[in-house]
Design an enzyme around this catalytic site. Structure first.
Site, PDB file in Angstrom:
ATOM      1  N   ASP A  12       0.933  -1.238   0.035  1.00 40.47           N
ATOM      2  CA  ASP A  12       0.178  -0.053  -0.057  1.00 40.47           C
ATOM      3  C   ASP A  12       0.895   1.372  -0.026  1.00 40.47           C
ATOM      4  OD1 ASP A  12      -2.301  -1.708   0.479  1.00 40.47           O
ATOM      5  OD2 ASP A  12      -1.673  -1.807   2.608  1.00 40.47           O
ATOM      6  N   LYS A  15       2.478   2.423  -5.094  1.00 37.53           N
ATOM      7  CA  LYS A  15       3.288   2.086  -6.303  1.00 37.53           C
ATOM      8  C   LYS A  15       2.530   1.985  -7.406  1.00 37.53           C
ATOM      9  CE  LYS A  15       3.569  -2.253  -4.512  1.00 37.53           C
ATOM     10  NZ  LYS A  15       3.037  -2.032  -3.233  1.00 37.53           N
ATOM     11  N   GLY A  39      -3.745  -4.214  -5.064  1.00 39.90           N
ATOM     12  CA  GLY A  39      -4.399  -3.184  -5.741  1.00 39.90           C
ATOM     13  C   GLY A  39      -3.799  -1.971  -5.996  1.00 39.90           C
ATOM     14  N   HIS A  40      -3.311  -1.748  -7.288  1.00 38.43           N
ATOM     15  CA  HIS A  40      -2.613  -0.411  -7.517  1.00 38.43           C
ATOM     16  C   HIS A  40      -3.416   0.715  -7.944  1.00 38.43           C
ATOM     17  CE1 HIS A  40       1.544  -2.767  -7.828  1.00 38.43           C
ATOM     18  NE2 HIS A  40       0.908  -2.988  -6.583  1.00 38.43           N
ATOM     19  N   GLN A 221       2.302  -5.885  -3.080  1.00 40.91           N
ATOM     20  CA  GLN A 221       2.567  -5.977  -1.978  1.00 40.91           C
ATOM     21  C   GLN A 221       3.836  -5.273  -1.526  1.00 40.91           C
ATOM     22  OE1 GLN A 221       2.056  -9.549  -3.345  1.00 40.91           O
ATOM     23  NE2 GLN A 221       0.182  -9.096  -3.218  1.00 40.91           N
TER      24      GLN A 221
END
Length: 421
Positions: A12, A15, A39-40, A221
């Site tokens: 988180d 990125k 989740g990007h 991650q």
């Protein structure tokens, strides 16, 4: 030439935005590990998009995107994501490629994930229940099905054989939930996946390396969730550090040039596991509120705390970080004082190294108090316009971790990134 962008904390770190910022400089963006638990978050114009499987360069027309062999792929998630991307006018059949060696997440993997987590009771790891762990277990157990298997006429037979094995495991865990709808959705998504560009990922990427193209490897991650070097057992199921680029894409170590590590100006963590600098008070709540710290994949509130330099130094070391990007710096705008954990106190002794098993120890952070800038930086356009206290904080981070902060993010917008000389 391959550059790497990866997270240095517990995920988180922002990125997605950073990859999106750098993407125009590269010919290929490649995901090398992880699954739909990542989740990007990107902003396309004023619209927010969260990508879970597709590399973050997909909105750049001239950029090729590769899902590498080290990833575990959920066809259902991928199809939904492709539909979302298509709403922006992007044709994934032109710029998205998938390695045939990429392992598939089956409906029974999701069921096993859920059943396993339920059986742990208070010892839950905090899984996102996406089936990532069981899929990687089948990979290392040499049972898994891969994207290339979809093109084989015996795929359905292979699927049934593995499903029967999984059913025995589910029975032993007393899991009785009906997953027939999951299976129907899965096979519909499989037909969609078969229409995409399935390639031999190793030759695909190495041919581009030899041609002199610029490749950016995108991690998912964070380093402290690495299955080998993270806060085990509260980790993900893959190698999230830079070494995972070689095994996840099939490139040689000498092809890697820059390792760009992304860290927040403070710390967050989702789910269970050690978090020495966690703030269980109003300050932690304030960080969560100002930073909008809720999981992009799960929506779960993130645990918040001050920056952990012991963990950050460790992450820089194991990754060989050559430059840092500090995100969410603007979240600290309203704080008159900020803090940084320089050491841990363990059994009455101060240590500056990550212990072997953090879950067995009582760890107290040893903080350094730092003057905050207590003013908004969202409209700053260059380094010289930043408050002096922030420039001092950046220099402090440089000296503390042995890697230089080259960029800071001062807001959620695509253009809110400032280069640090």
């Amino acid at each position: 030439m391959v550059d790497v962008i990866l997270g240095l904390q517990w995920g988180d770190e922002g990125k997605g935005k950073i990859v999106d910022y750098f993407a125009p400089q590269y010919d290929v963006i490649a995901r090398f590990q992880g699954g739909p638990n990542a989740g990007h978050t990107l902003y396309v114009g004023d619209r927010k998009v969260v990508l879970h499987q597709i590399p973050s360069g997909v909105f750049h027309e001239k950029t090729v995107n590769l899902i590498g062999s080290g990833v575990v792929l959920d066809p259902v998630t991928l199809r939904k994501e492709c539909q979302t991307v298509a709403d922006f006018g992007v044709d994934v059949r032109k710029n998205l490629f998938i390695s045939e060696r990429t392992h598939l997440i089956l409906p029974t993997h999701r069921a096993l994930d859920k059943a396993s987590e339920l059986s742990k009771g208070n010892d839950k790891i905090g899984s996102t229940l996406k089936g990532i762990g069981p899929a990687y277990m089948d990979k290392t157990g040499r049972n898994g099905l891969r994207v290339g298997d979809l093109l084989d006429k015996s795929f359905t037979t292979q699927y049934i054989k593995l499903r029967l094995k999984h059913q025995k495991m589910l029975d032993s865990l007393h899991f009785n939930e009906d997953i027939s709808e999951w299976e129907e959705e899965f096979f519909d998504a499989v037909e969609f996946l078969k229409q995409l560009n399935i390639v031999n990922g190793e030759y695909f990427i190495n041919e581009r390396v030899r041609a002199g193209q610029r490749i950016l490897a995108e991690g998912a991650q964070g380093s402290m969730l690495d299955v080998d070097f993270g806060t085990f057992p509260f980790v993900t199921s893959s190698n999230t550090i830079s070494a995972g680029v070689c095994t996840g894409l099939g490139v040689a170590p000498q092809t890697i040039r820059e390792v760009i590590g992304v860290t927040k100006a403070y710390c967050t963590r989702v789910g269970s596991g050690p978090f020495p600098t966690e703030l269980m008070d109003q300050t932690g709540e304030r960080l969560r509120a100002v930073g909008n710290e809720f999981g992009a994949t799960t929506g779960r509130p993130r645990r918040c705390g001050w920056i952990d330099l012991v963990a950050l130094r460790f992450a820089c070391m194991v990754n060989g970080v050559t430059q840092l990007v500090m995100t969410k710096t603007d979240v600290l705008d309203p704080f008159a004082d900020i803090y940084a954990c320089e050491k841990y106190e363990v059994d009455g002794k101060e240590v500056d190294r990550i212990p072997f098993q953090m879950t067995r120890l009582s760890i107290s952070p040893v903080y350094k108090q730092i003057n905050g800038w207590n003013s908004s930086i969202e409209n700053c356009k260059d380094f010289t316009s930043l408050p002096g206290a922030l420039r001092s904080y950046i220099q402090y981070i440089d000296n503390a971790v042995g890697a230089k902060v080259k960029y800071i993010s001062n807001g959620p917008g695509r253009d809110q990134i400032i280069s640090v000389p």
